[in-house]
Design a protein around this motif. Structure first.
Motif, PDB file in Angstrom:
ATOM      1  N   MET A   1       0.836  -1.199   0.000  1.00 53.79           N
ATOM      2  CA  MET A   1       0.000   0.000   0.000  1.00 53.79           C
ATOM      3  C   MET A   1       0.868   1.245   0.000  1.00 53.79           C
ATOM      4  N   ALA A   2       0.277   2.363  -0.239  1.00 52.94           N
ATOM      5  CA  ALA A   2       1.036   3.600  -0.415  1.00 52.94           C
ATOM      6  C   ALA A   2       1.850   3.953   0.816  1.00 52.94           C
ATOM      7  N   ARG A   3       1.403   3.587   2.016  1.00 54.67           N
ATOM      8  CA  ARG A   3       2.116   3.917   3.244  1.00 54.67           C
ATOM      9  C   ARG A   3       2.848   2.717   3.828  1.00 54.67           C
ATOM     10  N   GLY A   4       2.941   1.612   3.063  1.00 50.99           N
ATOM     11  CA  GLY A   4       3.634   0.427   3.538  1.00 50.99           C
ATOM     12  C   GLY A   4       5.145   0.527   3.379  1.00 50.99           C
ATOM     13  N   PRO A   5       5.883  -0.454   3.901  1.00 45.63           N
ATOM     14  CA  PRO A   5       7.352  -0.417   3.791  1.00 45.63           C
ATOM     15  C   PRO A   5       7.849  -0.598   2.354  1.00 45.63           C
ATOM     16  N   MET A   6       7.067  -1.288   1.515  1.00 43.51           N
ATOM     17  CA  MET A   6       7.460  -1.482   0.120  1.00 43.51           C
ATOM     18  C   MET A   6       6.287  -1.088  -0.782  1.00 43.51           C
ATOM     19  N   PRO A   7       6.004   0.198  -0.883  1.00 44.38           N
ATOM     20  CA  PRO A   7       4.832   0.629  -1.656  1.00 44.38           C
ATOM     21  C   PRO A   7       4.989   0.314  -3.139  1.00 44.38           C
ATOM     22  N   ASP A   8       3.945  -0.200  -3.693  1.00 42.85           N
ATOM     23  CA  ASP A   8       3.928  -0.495  -5.125  1.00 42.85           C
ATOM     24  C   ASP A   8       3.610   0.793  -5.879  1.00 42.85           C
ATOM     25  N   PRO A   9       4.423   1.137  -6.884  1.00 40.80           N
ATOM     26  CA  PRO A   9       4.182   2.393  -7.599  1.00 40.80           C
ATOM     27  C   PRO A   9       2.813   2.426  -8.269  1.00 40.80           C
TER      28      PRO A   9
ATOM     29  N   ALA B   1      -0.946   7.530  -6.011  1.00 37.98           N
ATOM     30  CA  ALA B   1      -1.850   8.447  -6.709  1.00 37.98           C
ATOM     31  C   ALA B   1      -3.249   7.848  -6.783  1.00 37.98           C
ATOM     32  N   THR B   2      -3.744   7.513  -7.969  1.00 35.23           N
ATOM     33  CA  THR B   2      -5.112   7.036  -8.121  1.00 35.23           C
ATOM     34  C   THR B   2      -5.204   5.523  -8.179  1.00 35.23           C
ATOM     35  N   SER B   3      -4.225   4.848  -7.627  1.00 40.89           N
ATOM     36  CA  SER B   3      -4.287   3.399  -7.499  1.00 40.89           C
ATOM     37  C   SER B   3      -4.428   2.745  -8.863  1.00 40.89           C
ATOM     38  N   CYS B   4      -5.418   1.866  -9.040  1.00 42.57           N
ATOM     39  CA  CYS B   4      -5.557   1.115 -10.288  1.00 42.57           C
ATOM     40  C   CYS B   4      -5.710   2.052 -11.483  1.00 42.57           C
ATOM     41  N   GLN B   5      -6.325   3.200 -11.272  1.00 46.08           N
ATOM     42  CA  GLN B   5      -6.565   4.111 -12.388  1.00 46.08           C
ATOM     43  C   GLN B   5      -5.322   4.901 -12.782  1.00 46.08           C
TER      44      GLN B   5
END
Length: 422
Positions: A387-395, A399-403
């Motif tokens: 997640m955006a605030r996790g230790p390994m955030p996925d790019p 921002a708008t996640s899936c979108q």
């Protein structure tokens, strides 16, 4: 008893074959007591409702019999049962077994169309030979009511007359009445007031519009629909508001002007609707909501409170058609359609308000993965570390996640947009 019935039928059949039956369609003659008893017995044999033509034929057949034949048939029936001719040969019959079926009555109207406008006609007294059940009270005749004029009403209701004078109803009724009824001013809605003038304490003699009124809600609404039938109110009958006994006066106040339009009972249409719809009022107070409380939108922009072909009283045939009136860019058709979007906008959005962005029912990517939960890239995104605030955030979740990648989520016309990408 069966043998008696059979012998009686054979006797009647022989008499009819012998040419003693009268012509069909003749007027029913006056029957002797013996003939009347035989007539009742034949009606009982028919078992059930007998129409008027059948009864007339039976009366004609009995009248054409020789004198004493009916009594002879009765005596034969009594002898066949063991010589008890002295007893009544026919049991007591219920009237419903042999009386003609009642004529069909016109269906009662859902609402009364100004019943007080037509003068009440007193009912004629029942004849002395009336067969009504004992103890049944006779209907009381109502006195005929007449119009007394606007000046008579204003002599007592001065404050109401002052408030009503500047309304659209007052201008139409006084300056340009379209019908004779509208020319009656106050009594056009409240009905003839002669009985109310004689006894002002009896509120049942006048039509009043309130929850405490003794006038039924259906009759109150019928007064309004005398002029306001059709148009937006074509689906009023059996609508959700009509089924819940909502009166026109619950939302409108024709005696004064509180709102800017529609003579609403509150200052605006929205406040009038919020009198009952408290849950929807709370939804509009959420973080993401339609701009209704800001005055840019009204409940009637999406709903028709007077009735609709849809359950939530929408102004169109479906939720999508209502949304497309403002969000025309989402209408399509698209080369690549997104199935939940075509089905209903409510699959992803809450129409009144939400605590998530863009009126979404759930945050992204949780909302997307309610359907896209298969193995691989979509399923691996929803982890605490990615997640955006996790230790390994996925790019892809920033921002708008899936979108971030699937931009054209409502549909795409791009040749390479099968996955609704750029």
């Amino acid at each position: 008893m069966r043998r008696a019935v059979v012998l009686g039928l054979l006797l009647v059949g022989l008499l009819m074959v012998g040419g003693l039956a009268g012509p069909a369609g003749a007027e029913a003659p006056v029957l002797t007591p013996d003939q009347a008893a035989l007539r009742d017995e034949m009606a009982r044999i028919h078992a059930g409702h007998v129409d008027a033509d059948a009864l007339q034929r039976i009366d004609s057949d009995i009248a054409a019999m020789p004198p004493g034949a009916a009594h002879m048939g009765m005596a034969m029936g009594g002898m066949a049962t063991g010589g008890m001719a002295a007893q009544a040969p026919y049991p007591s019959l219920r009237a419903a077994q042999f009386t003609p079926a009642p004529a069909p009555q016109p269906a009662a109207s859902k609402w009364t169309r100004l019943a007080s406008y037509a003068p009440d006609t007193p009912k004629a007294d029942a004849p002395k030979g009336d067969t009504a059940k004992a103890g049944t009270p006779k209907a009381e005749t109502k006195p005929q009511r007449t119009y007394v004029g606007r000046e008579t009403c204003e002599s007592c209701h001065q404050q109401e007359a002052t408030n009503w004078a500047h309304t659209i109803h007052a201008k139409v009724f006084q300056q340009n009445p379209r019908t004779e009824l509208q020319a009656q001013n106050c009594e056009a809605c409240h009905g003839p007031g002669s009985a109310h003038v004689e006894d002002p304490s009896d509120l049942s003699t006048i039509i009043s519009f309130s929850k405490k009124s003794k006038t039924p809600v259906a009759e109150q609404n019928g007064q309004c629909l005398t002029c306001h039938a059709g148009g937006q109110r074509i689906f009023w009958h059996d609508s959700i508001h009509d089924s819940n006994q909502l009166g026109c006066a619950d939302c409108h106040n024709p005696m004064t002007t509180f709102g800017a339009r529609g003579l609403t009972a509150r200052e605006s249409i929205n406040e009038t609707c919020f009198q009952c719809h408290k849950a929807q009022h709370a939804e509009f107070a959420r973080r993401s909501h339609m701009p209704l409380l800001e005055g840019k939108l009204s409940c009637t922009d999406c709903h028709n409170p007077h009735g609709s072909t849809t359950a939530p009283l929408l102004k169109a045939d479906s939720v999508n058609e209502v949304c497309f009136t403002c969000h025309a860019d989402k209408r399509g058709p698209f080369l690549f359609e997104h199935a939940p979007v075509r089905e209903s906008c409510l699959n992803c959005h809450s129409p009144h308000g939400s605590n998530f962005e863009n009126l979404l029912n759930a945050p992204r990517p949780v909302l997307c993965q309610q359907c896209h939960s298969q193995d691989g890239h979509p399923g691996s995104l929803l982890t605490a570390g990615n997640m955006a605030r996790g230790p390994m955030p996925d790019p892809r979740l920033i921002a708008t996640s899936c979108q971030t990648c699937h931009v054209n989520i409502h549909g795409s016309n791009s040749p390479s947009g099968a996955r609704f990408e750029r």
